[in-house]
Motif scaffolding. Structure first.
Motif, PDB file in Angstrom:
ATOM      1  N   ALA A  41       0.906  -1.194   0.013  1.00 23.58           N
ATOM      2  CA  ALA A  41      -0.142   0.125   0.047  1.00 23.58           C
ATOM      3  C   ALA A  41       0.744   1.418   0.101  1.00 23.58           C
ATOM      4  CB  ALA A  41      -0.801  -0.013   1.223  1.00 23.58           C
ATOM      5  N   ILE A  42       2.213   1.186   0.103  1.00 25.98           N
ATOM      6  CA  ILE A  42       2.998   2.478  -0.037  1.00 25.98           C
ATOM      7  C   ILE A  42       3.959   2.645  -0.964  1.00 25.98           C
ATOM      8  CG2 ILE A  42       5.092   3.020   1.454  1.00 25.98           C
ATOM      9  CD1 ILE A  42       2.657   3.178   3.022  1.00 25.98           C
ATOM     10  N   ASP A  43       3.988   3.623  -1.740  1.00 27.07           N
ATOM     11  CA  ASP A  43       4.373   3.885  -2.969  1.00 27.07           C
ATOM     12  C   ASP A  43       6.026   4.189  -2.732  1.00 27.07           C
ATOM     13  OD1 ASP A  43       2.249   3.459  -4.748  1.00 27.07           O
ATOM     14  OD2 ASP A  43       1.584   5.158  -3.566  1.00 27.07           O
ATOM     15  N   LYS A  44       6.143   5.076  -1.528  1.00 29.08           N
ATOM     16  CA  LYS A  44       7.505   5.309  -1.212  1.00 29.08           C
ATOM     17  C   LYS A  44       7.893   5.378   0.263  1.00 29.08           C
ATOM     18  CE  LYS A  44       9.384   8.841  -3.650  1.00 29.08           C
ATOM     19  NZ  LYS A  44      10.702   8.319  -4.155  1.00 29.08           N
ATOM     20  N   VAL A  45       9.013   5.271   0.660  1.00 26.37           N
ATOM     21  CA  VAL A  45       9.436   5.159   2.212  1.00 26.37           C
ATOM     22  C   VAL A  45      10.581   6.217   2.322  1.00 26.37           C
ATOM     23  CG1 VAL A  45      10.019   3.887   4.245  1.00 26.37           C
ATOM     24  CG2 VAL A  45       8.687   2.918   2.303  1.00 26.37           C
ATOM     25  N   VAL A  46      10.612   7.048   3.210  1.00 27.69           N
ATOM     26  CA  VAL A  46      11.777   8.078   3.397  1.00 27.69           C
ATOM     27  C   VAL A  46      11.968   7.960   5.130  1.00 27.69           C
ATOM     28  CG1 VAL A  46      12.391  10.656   3.214  1.00 27.69           C
ATOM     29  CG2 VAL A  46      10.726   9.485   1.529  1.00 27.69           C
ATOM     30  N   VAL A  47      13.139   8.369   5.344  1.00 29.27           N
ATOM     31  CA  VAL A  47      13.534   8.590   6.750  1.00 29.27           C
ATOM     32  C   VAL A  47      13.794   9.998   6.920  1.00 29.27           C
ATOM     33  CG1 VAL A  47      15.231   8.033   8.452  1.00 29.27           C
ATOM     34  CG2 VAL A  47      14.564   6.408   7.032  1.00 29.27           C
ATOM     35  N   ALA A  48      13.074  10.671   8.017  1.00 28.22           N
ATOM     36  CA  ALA A  48      13.388  12.165   7.839  1.00 28.22           C
ATOM     37  C   ALA A  48      13.990  12.211   9.419  1.00 28.22           C
ATOM     38  CB  ALA A  48      11.864  12.782   8.180  1.00 28.22           C
ATOM     39  N   THR A  49      15.168  12.537   9.327  1.00 25.44           N
ATOM     40  CA  THR A  49      16.209  13.080  10.397  1.00 25.44           C
ATOM     41  C   THR A  49      16.631  14.211  10.588  1.00 25.44           C
ATOM     42  OG1 THR A  49      17.993  11.775  11.538  1.00 25.44           O
ATOM     43  CG2 THR A  49      18.293  12.060   9.130  1.00 25.44           C
ATOM     44  N   ASP A  50      17.204  14.708  11.823  1.00 26.40           N
ATOM     45  CA  ASP A  50      18.018  15.919  11.863  1.00 26.40           C
ATOM     46  C   ASP A  50      19.348  15.307  12.371  1.00 26.40           C
ATOM     47  OD1 ASP A  50      17.875  14.641  14.440  1.00 26.40           O
ATOM     48  OD2 ASP A  50      17.306  16.399  15.521  1.00 26.40           O
ATOM     49  N   ASP A  51      19.917  14.407  11.776  1.00 26.83           N
ATOM     50  CA  ASP A  51      21.271  13.839  12.181  1.00 26.83           C
ATOM     51  C   ASP A  51      21.812  13.258  10.974  1.00 26.83           C
ATOM     52  OD1 ASP A  51      23.079  13.200  15.080  1.00 26.83           O
ATOM     53  OD2 ASP A  51      23.304  11.531  13.460  1.00 26.83           O
ATOM     54  N   ASP A  52      23.470  13.647  10.819  1.00 26.83           N
ATOM     55  CA  ASP A  52      23.991  13.108   9.870  1.00 26.83           C
ATOM     56  C   ASP A  52      24.414  11.801   9.999  1.00 26.83           C
ATOM     57  OD1 ASP A  52      24.329  15.570   8.483  1.00 26.83           O
ATOM     58  OD2 ASP A  52      25.849  16.051   9.570  1.00 26.83           O
ATOM     59  N   ARG A  53      24.614  11.204  10.773  1.00 29.94           N
ATOM     60  CA  ARG A  53      24.758   9.939  11.185  1.00 29.94           C
ATOM     61  C   ARG A  53      23.651   8.954  10.813  1.00 29.94           C
ATOM     62  NH1 ARG A  53      26.749  11.039  17.328  1.00 29.94           N
ATOM     63  NH2 ARG A  53      24.965  12.468  16.888  1.00 29.94           N
ATOM     64  N   ILE A  54      22.434   9.040  10.983  1.00 32.09           N
ATOM     65  CA  ILE A  54      21.378   8.353  10.762  1.00 32.09           C
ATOM     66  C   ILE A  54      21.174   8.546   9.175  1.00 32.09           C
ATOM     67  CG2 ILE A  54      18.966   8.216  10.705  1.00 32.09           C
ATOM     68  CD1 ILE A  54      19.025   9.248  13.814  1.00 32.09           C
ATOM     69  N   PHE A  55      21.247   9.670   8.548  1.00 34.95           N
ATOM     70  CA  PHE A  55      21.092  10.013   7.315  1.00 34.95           C
ATOM     71  C   PHE A  55      22.104   9.157   6.326  1.00 34.95           C
ATOM     72  CE2 PHE A  55      22.389  12.201   3.360  1.00 34.95           C
ATOM     73  CZ  PHE A  55      21.189  12.686   2.847  1.00 34.95           C
ATOM     74  N   ASN A  56      23.423   9.165   6.688  1.00 35.39           N
ATOM     75  CA  ASN A  56      24.262   8.476   5.885  1.00 35.39           C
ATOM     76  C   ASN A  56      24.183   7.069   6.193  1.00 35.39           C
ATOM     77  OD1 ASN A  56      25.621  10.815   5.048  1.00 35.39           O
ATOM     78  ND2 ASN A  56      27.007  10.819   7.073  1.00 35.39           N
ATOM     79  N   HIS A  57      23.735   6.599   7.403  1.00 35.60           N
ATOM     80  CA  HIS A  57      23.207   5.069   7.751  1.00 35.60           C
ATOM     81  C   HIS A  57      22.488   4.567   6.546  1.00 35.60           C
ATOM     82  CE1 HIS A  57      22.860   1.095   9.295  1.00 35.60           C
ATOM     83  NE2 HIS A  57      21.517   1.762   9.630  1.00 35.60           N
ATOM     84  N   VAL A  58      21.230   5.304   6.338  1.00 35.11           N
ATOM     85  CA  VAL A  58      20.188   4.977   5.729  1.00 35.11           C
ATOM     86  C   VAL A  58      20.675   5.085   4.312  1.00 35.11           C
ATOM     87  CG1 VAL A  58      17.883   5.798   5.055  1.00 35.11           C
ATOM     88  CG2 VAL A  58      18.423   5.968   7.387  1.00 35.11           C
ATOM     89  N   ILE A  59      21.242   5.884   3.857  1.00 34.55           N
ATOM     90  CA  ILE A  59      21.814   6.060   2.434  1.00 34.55           C
ATOM     91  C   ILE A  59      22.591   4.745   2.229  1.00 34.55           C
ATOM     92  CG2 ILE A  59      23.189   7.352   0.770  1.00 34.55           C
ATOM     93  CD1 ILE A  59      20.396   8.550   1.323  1.00 34.55           C
ATOM     94  N   GLY A  60      23.422   4.435   3.279  1.00 35.49           N
ATOM     95  CA  GLY A  60      24.463   3.449   3.117  1.00 35.49           C
ATOM     96  C   GLY A  60      23.953   2.002   2.880  1.00 35.49           C
TER      97      GLY A  60
END
Length: 244
Positions: A41-60
């Motif tokens: 039922a979901i077309d896209k999933v995105v993590v919304a964060t304020d922290d570079d460590r979390i952002f980089n991990h998700v992209i990784g």
């Protein structure tokens, strides 16, 4: 288009760095992300964060992430900021970043009611079968009307069964635990975050009471699948034990 947004911040009083905590070798945020991706039922999933460590991990690990402001007072506000990047979205699903065992069927259940064009907000609940959960202020309870709309949310055990001893309440199967997943009509989300904090919300520390008090109906769908949120390191240890 239906988009799932997972708010994730590094700072936490009870559990700093919680999104990057490992559960059997896989981070909590990756587990939540992958569960959400499994939902048809979901077309896209995105993590919304304020922290570079979390952002980089998700992209990784191959996920999609975006940076948001640091000073959001709630996950809903962080989700609302991220949702601005998707003007074509019709429904936004807020999936808590500390629910590594969320079932894709639960996500589908909270999205399904939006076939009703009048629906503004939806969430989930399941029957309480444990007395400790019933009496714990950390477990949010909800009562619904005959159409499934929320009448009230509380940290107290509701409804009060006047003619039944408290020790027998669970056996009656009338109490519902609220699960912290929300879906919003995209056009409604900015209206929710613009509301001033209400008295009931302050009393119970439950932001959904602000929406109810302002007249926004909340549809509460039922699921027979439980939720296992991670609030503390002890919860994490219990979660790992479930996987062994």
């Amino acid at each position: 288009m239906t988009i799932a947004i997972i708010p994730a911040r590094y700072a936490s009083t009870r559990f700093p760095g919680k999104p990057l905590a490992l559960i059997a070798g896989v981070t909590m945020i990756q587990r939540v992300y992958e569960r959400a991706k499994e939902c048809s039922a979901i077309d896209k999933v995105v993590v919304a964060t304020d922290d570079d460590r979390i952002f980089n991990h998700v992209i990784g690990f191959g996920g999609e992430a975006m940076m948001t402001k640091e000073d959001h007072p709630s996950g809903t506000d962080r989700v609302a900021e991220a949702a601005l990047a998707f003007p074509d979205a019709s429904v936004i699903v807020n999936i808590q970043g500390d629910e590594p065992f969320i079932d894709p069927r639960q996500i589908e259940t909270v999205v399904r009611p939006f076939s009703d064009p009048s629906l503004a907000i939806a969430t989930l609940a399941h029957r309480i079968t444990d007395e400790r959960a019933l009496l714990s202020p950390n477990v949010v309870k909800v009562v619904r009307d005959e159409t499934g709309r929320a009448l009230y949310f509380s940290r107290h055990a509701i409804p009060y069964l006047r003619d039944v001893p408290v020790g027998q309440w669970v056996q009656k199967g009338k109490h519902l635990q609220h699960l912290g997943i929300y879906a919003y009509r995209a056009k409604v989300l900015p209206q929710l975050t613009a509301l001033a904090k209400g008295k009931l919300e302050s009393d119970e520390s439950l932001e959904q009471l602000r929406w109810l008090a302002a007249g926004f109906p909340i549809q509460v769908a039922l699921t027979d699948l439980p939720a296992y949120g991670i609030d503390t390191p002890e919860d994490l240890r219990k979660a790992e034990a479930k996987l062994k």
